[in-house]
Design a protein around this motif. Structure first.
Motif, short mmCIF file in Angstrom:
data_model
loop_
_atom_site.label_atom_id
_atom_site.label_comp_id
_atom_site.label_asym_id
_atom_site.label_seq_id
_atom_site.Cartn_x
_atom_site.Cartn_y
_atom_site.Cartn_z
N SER A 1 0.85 -1.18 0.00
CA SER A 1 0.00 0.00 0.00
C SER A 1 0.89 1.23 0.00
CB SER A 1 -0.89 -0.01 1.25
OG SER A 1 -1.42 1.27 1.49
N GLU B 1 -2.06 -3.80 6.07
CA GLU B 1 -2.75 -2.60 5.60
C GLU B 1 -3.35 -1.82 6.78
OE1 GLU B 1 -4.13 0.15 2.83
OE2 GLU B 1 -2.83 -1.57 2.46
N LYS B 2 -3.92 -2.54 7.74
CA LYS B 2 -4.54 -1.90 8.90
C LYS B 2 -3.53 -1.22 9.79
CE LYS B 2 -7.69 -1.12 12.14
NZ LYS B 2 -8.67 -0.03 11.99
N THR B 3 -2.39 -1.88 10.01
CA THR B 3 -1.43 -1.41 11.00
C THR B 3 -0.34 -0.51 10.43
OG1 THR B 3 -0.03 -3.36 10.64
CG2 THR B 3 -1.73 -3.52 12.36
N PHE C 1 -8.91 -6.11 16.26
CA PHE C 1 -8.44 -5.68 14.94
C PHE C 1 -8.65 -4.17 14.76
CE2 PHE C 1 -9.13 -4.72 10.45
CZ PHE C 1 -8.05 -5.34 9.84
N ASP C 2 -9.84 -3.71 15.15
CA ASP C 2 -10.16 -2.29 15.00
C ASP C 2 -9.24 -1.42 15.85
OD1 ASP C 2 -12.20 -2.89 13.25
OD2 ASP C 2 -13.79 -2.78 14.77
N ALA D 1 -4.14 -7.93 5.02
CA ALA D 1 -5.13 -7.02 5.61
C ALA D 1 -4.61 -6.44 6.93
CB ALA D 1 -6.45 -7.75 5.83
N LEU D 2 -3.92 -7.26 7.71
CA LEU D 2 -3.34 -6.77 8.96
C LEU D 2 -2.25 -5.74 8.69
CD1 LEU D 2 -3.10 -10.13 10.94
CD2 LEU D 2 -4.43 -8.14 11.63
N LYS E 1 -12.67 -8.87 16.23
CA LYS E 1 -13.06 -7.66 15.50
C LYS E 1 -12.67 -6.40 16.28
CE LYS E 1 -16.82 -5.32 13.10
NZ LYS E 1 -16.34 -3.99 13.54
N ASP F 1 -4.36 -0.09 15.07
CA ASP F 1 -3.67 1.14 14.73
C ASP F 1 -3.77 2.18 15.85
OD1 ASP F 1 -6.38 1.35 14.25
OD2 ASP F 1 -6.19 2.22 12.25
#
Length: 407
Positions: free
Chosen positions: A8, A325-327, A220-221, A322-323, A217, A224
């Motif tokens: 990303s 990208e999130k972090t 995960f949210d 995905a992790l 969930k 960051d």
């Protein structure tokens, strides 16, 4: 510096090829199994992980509920370390309120020497309320006690003489006889779930961050947000926050197909849902049928366990991406291990992870791929050159009129 292969544009300088991979043992084991064999297989799994190239193996501490049947991660690591050569072990985690801090420091220092520096001290407040209650500890006090203990343990491992008194321990000229093997000392990692408390405590003591609930969930949210707290609080306490010491944990079980994965966990999955119902006192509508339980775990997730990848290496890669990208990137990814399949299927899951998932992120085959791509791009001229060489060699031996083979 430009990343070699960013997933990303938001990842900055983070390079996924630097991620370490490991296995995190809670450990969860069905109550109808042989506890001796379960512990022996956990040790064997550490050996398998070492042989497959995993970087870390973590073992937890629990004293109640039956299904989590390892009370001493240090004893486990001492045995597993003698059967491995390169993998690093972590206590996942030592529940600090259950132990005098001098004993925690002394045990991990001894283990550091026995493993020749292959140990990380993972710490937490303690997860199961019954553990604390059996020891006369009010669960409300556990996080406070963890902070008090961590302050003492950190100072002892730095070689300080510590005088400290709380309502549950006293240190009078306390000192650790053994100091760490490496000059940089023993890494300490603090468990974090949803709230920022773990991030704040880790930052206060210059410890690493250990996100245990990435598969949930809410967890995960919060990833960051908790990292932002960790960065800010680290700076306030005079430490540099580095992503290479951030560990993210989520459950996975892999097979050649989703159908194979479902079949592999069918016999044991309901043992885990039964545990969830008994410790929570709640009846779950999806907990009576193996496929429904699996679908729930794969989808919305189970209480306490979170969601899991029950499927293929491609699905594991997608989840880790995905992790990332999130972090914005982290240092290590750990697979939470649930004892849900027989031994052969369990080993196969980790073999698939090592064979296909780890090389994807480390780009282990980029040289091989580039070589084949070059060959493809120059196939015509390379083929013509090979044909010319065969023709020349044939004619030199048989003469100009000789028939030339096609290959």
């Amino acid at each position: 510096m430009t990343p070699l292969n960013p997933l990303s544009p938001n990842l900055g300088d983070f390079d996924p090829a630097t991620i370490k991979f490991g296995i995190f043992q809670a450990p969860y084991h069905p109550l109808n199994g042989n506890p001796t064999l379960q512990i022996r297989r956990d040790i064997q799994l550490a050996q398998v992980a070492d042989e497959l190239g995993f970087d870390e193996y973590w073992m937890g501490e629990h004293h109640s509920s039956g299904i989590e049947n390892i009370p001493s991660p240090e004893l486990f690591i001492a045995a597993a370390a003698e059967r491995t050569s390169r993998i690093t072990f972590g206590t996942g985690v030592v529940s600090l309120p259950y132990h005098h801090p001098l004993l925690v420091a002394d045990r991990i220092a001894q283990l550091d020497h026995q493993t020749n520096g292959r140990v990380i001290l993972g710490v937490g407040p303690g997860k199961l309320p019954v553990d604390a209650i059996m020891m006369g500890i009010d669960p409300v006090d556990q996080r406070r006690m963890q902070g008090e203990s961590l302050e003492a343990v950190t100072r002892l491992l730095r070689g300080e003489v510590v005088n400290m008194e709380t309502d549950w321990f006293t240190l009078k000229d306390g000192r650790a006889q053994l100091q760490p093997v490496r000059p940089e000392g023993i890494e300490i990692a603090v468990a974090s779930t949803v709230s920022p408390s773990g991030s704040v405590l880790a930052a206060k003591h210059g410890a690493s961050l250990f996100s245990l609930a990435a598969g949930d969930k809410a967890g995960f949210d919060a990833l960051d947000r908790n990292w932002d707290v960790y960065e800010k609080e680290s700076l306030a306490n005079g430490y540099d926050a580095t992503r290479r010491n951030w560990r993210v944990v989520t459950p996975m079980f892999l097979a050649e197909s989703r159908e194979d994965a479902d079949r592999a966990i069918r016999r044991k999955v309901l043992h885990h849902t039964d545990y969830l119902e008994q410790v929570s006192g709640v009846t779950f509508p999806w907990a009576r049928d193996a496929q429904s339980a699996t679908d729930q775990l794969r989808g919305e997730g189970w209480p306490s366990f979170g969601s899991a990848v029950i499927g293929t290496p491609d699905e594991a890669i997608e989840a880790i991406e995905a992790l990332i990208e999130k972090t914005g990137g982290f240092g290590s990814f750990l697979v939470i291990h649930y004892d849900m399949a027989d031994w052969d299927a369990t080993k196969k899951s980790y073999e698939l992870f090592a064979e296909e998932v780890i090389p994807h992120f480390r780009r282990s085959n980029r040289g091989r791929v580039a070589s084949l791509q070059y060959h493809n791009a120059h196939a015509a001229e390379l083929g013509a050159g090979a044909a010319a060489a065969i023709t020349k060699a044939t004619k030199e031996y048989y003469g100009e009129g000789a028939a030339v083979p096609l290959r």
